[in-house]
Motif scaffolding. Structure first.
Motif, PDB file in Angstrom:
ATOM      1  N   LYS A   7      -6.867 -24.134 -42.710  1.00 54.76           N
ATOM      2  CA  LYS A   7      -6.363 -22.932 -42.054  1.00 54.76           C
ATOM      3  C   LYS A   7      -5.489 -23.320 -40.864  1.00 54.76           C
ATOM      4  N   ARG A   8      -4.312 -22.730 -40.787  1.00 61.31           N
ATOM      5  CA  ARG A   8      -3.377 -22.991 -39.684  1.00 61.31           C
ATOM      6  C   ARG A   8      -2.885 -21.673 -39.114  1.00 61.31           C
ATOM      7  N   GLU A   9      -2.465 -21.756 -37.891  1.00 53.62           N
ATOM      8  CA  GLU A   9      -1.839 -20.607 -37.258  1.00 53.62           C
ATOM      9  C   GLU A   9      -0.465 -20.395 -37.888  1.00 53.62           C
ATOM     10  N   PRO A  10      -0.060 -19.140 -38.123  1.00 50.75           N
ATOM     11  CA  PRO A  10       1.272 -18.903 -38.692  1.00 50.75           C
ATOM     12  C   PRO A  10       2.390 -19.546 -37.880  1.00 50.75           C
ATOM     13  N   SER A  11       2.251 -19.595 -36.554  1.00 56.37           N
ATOM     14  CA  SER A  11       3.301 -20.172 -35.718  1.00 56.37           C
ATOM     15  C   SER A  11       3.476 -21.671 -35.962  1.00 56.37           C
ATOM     16  N   GLU A  12       2.498 -22.303 -36.601  1.00 56.44           N
ATOM     17  CA  GLU A  12       2.603 -23.728 -36.900  1.00 56.44           C
ATOM     18  C   GLU A  12       3.386 -23.991 -38.179  1.00 56.44           C
ATOM     19  N   ILE A  13       3.465 -23.012 -39.065  1.00 57.85           N
ATOM     20  CA  ILE A  13       4.149 -23.246 -40.341  1.00 57.85           C
ATOM     21  C   ILE A  13       5.302 -22.283 -40.600  1.00 57.85           C
ATOM     22  N   TYR A  14       5.497 -21.291 -39.752  1.00 59.22           N
ATOM     23  CA  TYR A  14       6.589 -20.336 -39.891  1.00 59.22           C
ATOM     24  C   TYR A  14       7.334 -20.228 -38.575  1.00 59.22           C
ATOM     25  N   PHE A  15       8.570 -19.777 -38.661  1.00 59.20           N
ATOM     26  CA  PHE A  15       9.301 -19.477 -37.442  1.00 59.20           C
ATOM     27  C   PHE A  15      10.098 -18.204 -37.662  1.00 59.20           C
ATOM     28  N   PRO A  16      10.202 -17.366 -36.649  1.00 60.32           N
ATOM     29  CA  PRO A  16      10.905 -16.086 -36.814  1.00 60.32           C
ATOM     30  C   PRO A  16      12.423 -16.262 -36.714  1.00 60.32           C
ATOM     31  N   TYR A  36      17.695 -24.686 -39.388  1.00 58.35           N
ATOM     32  CA  TYR A  36      17.102 -25.990 -39.076  1.00 58.35           C
ATOM     33  C   TYR A  36      16.949 -26.148 -37.559  1.00 58.35           C
ATOM     34  N   LEU A  37      17.966 -25.755 -36.814  1.00 57.06           N
ATOM     35  CA  LEU A  37      17.896 -25.880 -35.349  1.00 57.06           C
ATOM     36  C   LEU A  37      16.817 -24.963 -34.770  1.00 57.06           C
ATOM     37  N   VAL A  38      16.712 -23.746 -35.296  1.00 62.79           N
ATOM     38  CA  VAL A  38      15.666 -22.829 -34.825  1.00 62.79           C
ATOM     39  C   VAL A  38      14.286 -23.413 -35.127  1.00 62.79           C
ATOM     40  N   ARG A  39      14.168 -24.029 -36.297  1.00 62.22           N
ATOM     41  CA  ARG A  39      12.892 -24.659 -36.669  1.00 62.22           C
ATOM     42  C   ARG A  39      12.526 -25.775 -35.690  1.00 62.22           C
ATOM     43  N   GLU A  41      13.640 -26.198 -32.522  1.00 62.94           N
ATOM     44  CA  GLU A  41      13.731 -25.901 -31.097  1.00 62.94           C
ATOM     45  C   GLU A  41      12.380 -25.854 -30.399  1.00 62.94           C
ATOM     46  N   ASP A  42      12.400 -26.245 -29.144  1.00 66.21           N
ATOM     47  CA  ASP A  42      11.261 -26.064 -28.256  1.00 66.21           C
ATOM     48  C   ASP A  42      11.266 -24.581 -27.895  1.00 66.21           C
ATOM     49  N   LYS A  43      10.220 -23.869 -28.227  1.00 66.64           N
ATOM     50  CA  LYS A  43      10.189 -22.409 -28.060  1.00 66.64           C
ATOM     51  C   LYS A  43      10.167 -21.968 -26.595  1.00 66.64           C
ATOM     52  N   LYS A  44       9.957 -22.905 -25.679  1.00 64.99           N
ATOM     53  CA  LYS A  44       9.989 -22.557 -24.252  1.00 64.99           C
ATOM     54  C   LYS A  44      11.379 -22.771 -23.656  1.00 64.99           C
ATOM     55  N   THR A  45      12.062 -23.833 -24.086  1.00 62.92           N
ATOM     56  CA  THR A  45      13.381 -24.150 -23.519  1.00 62.92           C
ATOM     57  C   THR A  45      14.533 -23.766 -24.443  1.00 62.92           C
ATOM     58  N   PHE A  46      14.216 -23.435 -25.709  1.00 62.66           N
ATOM     59  CA  PHE A  46      15.212 -23.089 -26.726  1.00 62.66           C
ATOM     60  C   PHE A  46      16.170 -24.244 -27.014  1.00 62.66           C
ATOM     61  N   THR A  47      15.712 -25.476 -26.824  1.00 58.90           N
ATOM     62  CA  THR A  47      16.548 -26.650 -27.054  1.00 58.90           C
ATOM     63  C   THR A  47      15.929 -27.554 -28.114  1.00 58.90           C
ATOM     64  N   CYS A  48      16.796 -28.382 -28.709  1.00 62.26           N
ATOM     65  CA  CYS A  48      16.343 -29.420 -29.637  1.00 62.26           C
ATOM     66  C   CYS A  48      17.411 -30.507 -29.677  1.00 62.26           C
ATOM     67  N   TYR A  49      17.075 -31.656 -30.262  1.00 62.69           N
ATOM     68  CA  TYR A  49      17.935 -32.838 -30.184  1.00 62.69           C
ATOM     69  C   TYR A  49      18.161 -33.569 -31.508  1.00 62.69           C
ATOM     70  N   PRO A  50      18.178 -32.910 -32.664  1.00 66.15           N
ATOM     71  CA  PRO A  50      18.377 -33.675 -33.903  1.00 66.15           C
ATOM     72  C   PRO A  50      19.813 -34.200 -34.006  1.00 66.15           C
ATOM     73  N   SER A  51      19.969 -35.349 -34.633  1.00 64.21           N
ATOM     74  CA  SER A  51      21.316 -35.895 -34.846  1.00 64.21           C
ATOM     75  C   SER A  51      21.975 -35.168 -36.015  1.00 64.21           C
ATOM     76  N   HIS A  52      23.288 -35.309 -36.090  1.00 61.42           N
ATOM     77  CA  HIS A  52      24.013 -34.723 -37.225  1.00 61.42           C
ATOM     78  C   HIS A  52      23.500 -35.321 -38.536  1.00 61.42           C
ATOM     79  N   ALA A  53      23.203 -36.611 -38.521  1.00 58.96           N
ATOM     80  CA  ALA A  53      22.690 -37.267 -39.729  1.00 58.96           C
ATOM     81  C   ALA A  53      21.343 -36.678 -40.138  1.00 58.96           C
ATOM     82  N   THR A  54      20.463 -36.429 -39.178  1.00 63.21           N
ATOM     83  CA  THR A  54      19.152 -35.851 -39.473  1.00 63.21           C
ATOM     84  C   THR A  54      19.304 -34.443 -40.044  1.00 63.21           C
TER      85      THR A  54
END
Length: 145
Positions: A7-16, A36-39, A41-54
């Motif tokens: 059992k997992r919290e929906p927020s762990e496997i889904y994103f709005p 992919y970027l929304v997936r 992102e840090d939900k507190k800062t709204f930022t993420c750092y994946p490379s273009h290759a990733t």
């Protein structure tokens, strides 16, 4: 990996994602990258750092293709990017990954609506010019008779 039995919290496997994402004139690659970027992102800062290759590996596109569509998302006001720097142990500074910030969806919606309004205004002007040209042609033909 997560187990489907555990059992997992929906927020762990889904994103709005806002429902309007599909109404804003994005192509499939832009939607995939945005999601992919929304997936990521840090939900507190709204930022993420994946490379273009990733990102490219995740959506089945090349890093160059990802770069192209990242620029489109920036123009359409879905995201902003900022360069980061990494300092090595020896003190040398290197370029890091881009920092992506997911902008409020209202910015993208407002931009899309503005662009649609400009297109409608341009179309109305084009139709008026065509009507004026038709009237002018009719007047010329009458005078020529």
């Amino acid at each position: 990996m997560f187990s489907l039995n555990k059992k997992r919290e929906p927020s762990e496997i889904y994103f709005p994602v806002h429902n309007r994402i599909f109404d804003l004139g994005l192509c499939a690659e832009e939607i995939a990258i945005y999601l992919y970027l929304v997936r990521c992102e840090d939900k507190k800062t709204f930022t993420c750092y994946p490379s273009h290759a990733t990102i490219g590996e995740s959506i089945g596109r090349s890093a160059n293709t990802v770069s192209k569509y990242i620029n489109n998302l920036k123009k359409k006001r879905f995201i902003t990017t900022a360069r980061t720097k990494i300092k090595s142990q020896s003190g040398r500074v290197y370029n890091g990954s881009l920092c992506y910030t997911i902008r409020p969806i209202k910015d993208a919606i407002d931009y899309y609506d503005e662009q649609q309004m400009l297109r409608l205004q341009a179309e109305a002007i084009r139709r008026n010019v065509e009507k004026m040209a038709e009237r002018s042609d009719k007047k010329r033909k009458k005078k020529a008779r």
